[in-house]
Design a protein around this motif. Structure first.
Motif, PDB file in Angstrom:
ATOM      1  N   MET A   1       0.841  -1.202   0.000  1.00  0.00           N
ATOM      2  CA  MET A   1       0.000   0.000   0.000  1.00  0.00           C
ATOM      3  C   MET A   1       0.871   1.245   0.000  1.00  0.00           C
ATOM      4  N   VAL A   2       0.461   2.217  -0.808  1.00  0.00           N
ATOM      5  CA  VAL A   2       1.232   3.448  -0.938  1.00  0.00           C
ATOM      6  C   VAL A   2       0.930   4.347   0.244  1.00  0.00           C
ATOM      7  N   LEU A   3       1.955   4.955   0.810  1.00  0.00           N
ATOM      8  CA  LEU A   3       1.828   5.877   1.927  1.00  0.00           C
ATOM      9  C   LEU A   3       1.610   7.283   1.379  1.00  0.00           C
ATOM     10  N   GLU A   4       0.536   7.960   1.842  1.00  0.00           N
ATOM     11  CA  GLU A   4       0.170   9.253   1.282  1.00  0.00           C
ATOM     12  C   GLU A   4      -0.196  10.246   2.372  1.00  0.00           C
ATOM     13  N   ALA A   5       0.052  11.526   2.042  1.00  0.00           N
ATOM     14  CA  ALA A   5      -0.449  12.652   2.822  1.00  0.00           C
ATOM     15  C   ALA A   5      -1.325  13.469   1.897  1.00  0.00           C
ATOM     16  N   THR A   6      -2.554  13.740   2.329  1.00  0.00           N
ATOM     17  CA  THR A   6      -3.553  14.370   1.462  1.00  0.00           C
ATOM     18  C   THR A   6      -4.076  15.642   2.121  1.00  0.00           C
ATOM     19  N   MET A   7      -4.247  16.672   1.292  1.00  0.00           N
ATOM     20  CA  MET A   7      -4.918  17.900   1.722  1.00  0.00           C
ATOM     21  C   MET A   7      -6.193  18.050   0.894  1.00  0.00           C
ATOM     22  N   VAL A   8      -7.334  18.246   1.573  1.00  0.00           N
ATOM     23  CA  VAL A   8      -8.641  18.388   0.934  1.00  0.00           C
ATOM     24  C   VAL A   8      -9.032  19.858   0.989  1.00  0.00           C
ATOM     25  N   CYS A   9      -9.297  20.443  -0.187  1.00  0.00           N
ATOM     26  CA  CYS A   9      -9.680  21.846  -0.292  1.00  0.00           C
ATOM     27  C   CYS A   9     -11.199  21.933  -0.454  1.00  0.00           C
ATOM     28  N   ILE A  10     -11.876  22.575   0.527  1.00  0.00           N
ATOM     29  CA  ILE A  10     -13.340  22.651   0.559  1.00  0.00           C
ATOM     30  C   ILE A  10     -13.786  24.017   0.056  1.00  0.00           C
ATOM     31  N   ASP A  11     -14.812  24.011  -0.789  1.00  0.00           N
ATOM     32  CA  ASP A  11     -15.393  25.246  -1.303  1.00  0.00           C
ATOM     33  C   ASP A  11     -16.571  25.633  -0.402  1.00  0.00           C
ATOM     34  N   ASN A  12     -16.429  26.701   0.361  1.00  0.00           N
ATOM     35  CA  ASN A  12     -17.494  27.168   1.260  1.00  0.00           C
ATOM     36  C   ASN A  12     -17.974  28.568   0.869  1.00  0.00           C
ATOM     37  N   SER A  13     -18.003  28.853  -0.416  1.00  0.00           N
ATOM     38  CA  SER A  13     -18.438  30.160  -0.896  1.00  0.00           C
ATOM     39  C   SER A  13     -19.969  30.251  -0.904  1.00  0.00           C
ATOM     40  N   GLU A  14     -20.474  31.427  -1.293  1.00  0.00           N
ATOM     41  CA  GLU A  14     -21.918  31.638  -1.333  1.00  0.00           C
ATOM     42  C   GLU A  14     -22.610  30.719  -2.331  1.00  0.00           C
ATOM     43  N   TRP A  15     -21.871  30.239  -3.327  1.00  0.00           N
ATOM     44  CA  TRP A  15     -22.461  29.353  -4.319  1.00  0.00           C
ATOM     45  C   TRP A  15     -22.914  28.023  -3.704  1.00  0.00           C
ATOM     46  N   MET A  16     -22.399  27.705  -2.525  1.00  0.00           N
ATOM     47  CA  MET A  16     -22.711  26.413  -1.904  1.00  0.00           C
ATOM     48  C   MET A  16     -24.102  26.368  -1.273  1.00  0.00           C
ATOM     49  N   MET A  54     -11.520  27.390   1.175  1.00  0.00           N
ATOM     50  CA  MET A  54     -11.049  28.296   0.137  1.00  0.00           C
ATOM     51  C   MET A  54     -11.748  29.649   0.139  1.00  0.00           C
ATOM     52  N   ALA A  55     -12.890  29.804   0.875  1.00  0.00           N
ATOM     53  CA  ALA A  55     -13.654  31.053   0.846  1.00  0.00           C
ATOM     54  C   ALA A  55     -13.690  31.671   2.238  1.00  0.00           C
ATOM     55  N   GLY A  56     -14.544  32.679   2.371  1.00  0.00           N
ATOM     56  CA  GLY A  56     -14.615  33.399   3.629  1.00  0.00           C
ATOM     57  C   GLY A  56     -13.663  34.577   3.639  1.00  0.00           C
ATOM     58  N   LYS A  57     -13.054  34.833   4.788  1.00  0.00           N
ATOM     59  CA  LYS A  57     -12.086  35.926   4.894  1.00  0.00           C
ATOM     60  C   LYS A  57     -10.775  35.599   4.186  1.00  0.00           C
ATOM     61  N   GLY A  58     -10.566  34.337   3.924  1.00  0.00           N
ATOM     62  CA  GLY A  58      -9.344  33.912   3.244  1.00  0.00           C
ATOM     63  C   GLY A  58      -9.181  32.423   3.369  1.00  0.00           C
ATOM     64  N   VAL A  59      -8.119  31.929   2.788  1.00  0.00           N
ATOM     65  CA  VAL A  59      -7.836  30.496   2.876  1.00  0.00           C
ATOM     66  C   VAL A  59      -7.430  30.181   4.318  1.00  0.00           C
ATOM     67  N   ARG A  60      -8.048  29.150   4.888  1.00  0.00           N
ATOM     68  CA  ARG A  60      -7.806  28.813   6.296  1.00  0.00           C
ATOM     69  C   ARG A  60      -7.623  27.314   6.426  1.00  0.00           C
ATOM     70  N   VAL A  61      -6.556  26.920   7.089  1.00  0.00           N
ATOM     71  CA  VAL A  61      -6.284  25.505   7.340  1.00  0.00           C
ATOM     72  C   VAL A  61      -7.029  25.095   8.610  1.00  0.00           C
ATOM     73  N   LEU A  62      -7.967  24.178   8.471  1.00  0.00           N
ATOM     74  CA  LEU A  62      -8.730  23.709   9.637  1.00  0.00           C
ATOM     75  C   LEU A  62      -7.983  22.631  10.400  1.00  0.00           C
ATOM     76  N   VAL A  63      -7.392  21.699   9.673  1.00  0.00           N
ATOM     77  CA  VAL A  63      -6.649  20.601  10.293  1.00  0.00           C
ATOM     78  C   VAL A  63      -5.421  20.331   9.436  1.00  0.00           C
ATOM     79  N   THR A  64      -4.268  20.330  10.054  1.00  0.00           N
ATOM     80  CA  THR A  64      -3.050  19.922   9.360  1.00  0.00           C
ATOM     81  C   THR A  64      -3.069  18.408   9.154  1.00  0.00           C
ATOM     82  N   PRO A  65      -2.290  17.862   8.236  1.00  0.00           N
ATOM     83  CA  PRO A  65      -2.334  16.413   7.971  1.00  0.00           C
ATOM     84  C   PRO A  65      -2.196  15.578   9.239  1.00  0.00           C
ATOM     85  N   GLU A  80     -18.808  28.102   8.244  1.00  0.00           N
ATOM     86  CA  GLU A  80     -19.621  29.200   7.733  1.00  0.00           C
ATOM     87  C   GLU A  80     -19.506  29.269   6.217  1.00  0.00           C
ATOM     88  N   VAL A  81     -20.647  29.525   5.581  1.00  0.00           N
ATOM     89  CA  VAL A  81     -20.700  29.645   4.123  1.00  0.00           C
ATOM     90  C   VAL A  81     -20.818  31.125   3.772  1.00  0.00           C
TER      91      VAL A  81
END
Length: 420
Positions: A1-16, A54-65, A80-81
């Motif tokens: 199994m391949v060992l990976e570190a992943t970052m998930v970018c969530i879109d929380n703009s008004e379009w959501m 990715m939205a709001g006041k700016g890009v914000r990291v909620l949880v590091t890997p 918040e959207v």
């Protein structure tokens, strides 16, 4: 199994806030994020996943890997959207977070959810893609929602710039009744292609299938919703609890039926007794009303005196009948005597008058004296009259006065005979 570190970018703009993906774009995206994070952590215990917005006041990291799935899922609550998403900045921040990962042996991957319009131009995105390719960062893009301003073309240009040996994928999800996570299960992001996808393809597919079955079927076809092969102790405990509850309900129903049966019988008996009591009460009241005799009053006393006077003035035939009755009463017992003289005074008086009429009134004063002198006979006659007490002082006074008057008449008659 391949060992990976992943970052998930969530879109929380008004379009959501739009509801073209059930129930909303943001909720559908959140379900897909949970599914991907679970598949990543289950494919390898040392895999790590991080979350940023990715939205709001700016890009914000909620949880590091991190490999803590609970911490990853908890950060999704209360988001918040609002605002507009900054896709180019979010990709660069995600690359920076992966660069500072603790385990340098982990491969780097970014999962990008693009559900709103993209402000950056195509050249900027191509430059970012080339930088990611240079640093061996793979990119998976989920394109859903808006398609204006050439969004699909921009995302394709970004993917072509970063793709190396088909380690990056893009999925276009059109609006409709399909849930976003259900579409991703069968996509290349989960099934993989080559070494890049084979690291978590099997675990992701198994986890996604189990989650979809639980969401759609609830129990998954197993009794109590638990697979006895995976957790036999829980399945046994649930089965025993169900049997105990069923036995308790059957016992309660049986006890209720037993209590209801005597109650019905007692009610029937109570109704029968009530009707019988009513009938007996009516009969008793009727009999009491018919057997109740009149009380002795002053008028009845006067009537008694008149009856005695009329009896004394009857003829010899009446005296003979009375004498005969006296002889019969002397021979009869106490019960026969009551039956013989149970006739009412009116009938006795009528019969005496009829006999007196037939005899012609030939009675003598001596016979009347004998009748009055017989105290037992007079007492029996008086006792036969209803409501008359022979021992009453007033009755005794009347008898005494009649006897004295008879003796006085007898003496007068003797005097007249002597004078003649």
């Amino acid at each position: 199994m391949v060992l990976e570190a992943t970052m998930v970018c969530i879109d929380n703009s008004e379009w959501m806030r739009n509801g073209d993906y059930p129930p909303t774009r943001f909720q559908s995206q959140a379900d897909a994020v949970n599914l991907i994070c679970g598949a990543k952590t289950q494919s390898n215990p040392e895999n790590t996943v991080g979350i940023l917005t990715m939205a709001g006041k700016g890009v914000r990291v909620l949880v590091t890997p991190t490999s803590d799935l609970g911490k990853i899922l908890a950060c999704m609550h209360g988001l918040e959207v609002g605002g507009e998403s900054n896709l180019s900045a979010a990709v660069q921040v995600a690359h920076l977070a992966l660069k500072h990962r603790q385990n340098k042996q982990q491969r780097q991957r970014i999962v990008l959810f693009a559900g709103s319009a993209i402000a950056a131009d195509k050249k900027t995105l191509e430059a970012i893609g080339k930088k990611l390719k240079k640093n061996n960062v793979a990119l998976d893009i989920i394109d859903f929602g808006e398609e204006e301003d050439g969004k699909p073309e921009k995302l394709e240009a970004l993917l072509n710039a970063v793709n190396s040996n088909d380690n990056s994928h893009i999925v276009h999800v059109p609006p409709g009744p399909n849930v976003l996570s259900d579409v991703l299960i069968s996509s290349a992001i989960f099934t993989g292609d080559g070494e890049a996808g084979s690291s978590f393809a099997a675990a992701a597919a198994a986890g996604a299938a189990a989650a979809a079955a639980a969401a759609a079927g609830g129990a998954g076809g197993f009794e109590f919703g638990v697979d006895p092969n995976l957790d036999p102790e829980l399945a046994l405990a649930l089965r025993v609890s169900m049997e105990e509850e069923r036995a308790r309900q059957e016992a309660a129903a049986k006890r209720a039926a037993e209590e209801a049966t005597p109650k019905v019988v007692l009610e029937g008996q109570g109704q029968g007794r009530t009707s019988g009591d009513v009938a007996m009460t009516e009969a008793t009241s009727t009999s009491v009303g018919t057997e109740k005799g009149p009380d002795l009053t002053e008028d009845e006393k006067s009537l008694l005196e008149q009856a005695l006077a009329m009896s004394m003035s009857d003829g010899v035939a009446s005296a003979g009948i009375i004498a005969a009755n006296d002889a019969a009463m002397a021979e009869a017992s106490g019960e026969d005597r009551d039956l013989v003289f149970s006739q009412p005074p009116t009938s006795l008086h009528v019969s005496m008058k009829e006999n007196a009429g037939t005899s012609g009134g030939t009675s003598s004063a001596s016979d009347m004296s004998k009748v009055l002198a017989d105290q037992s006979f007079m007492s029996s006659i008086l006792a036969s009259l209803p409501g008359v007490d022979p021992n009453d002082p007033s009755v005794r006074d009347v008898l005494a006065s009649l006897q004295s008057e008879e003796e006085h008449q007898k003496s007068d008659s003797k005097d007249k005979k002597a004078d003649s």
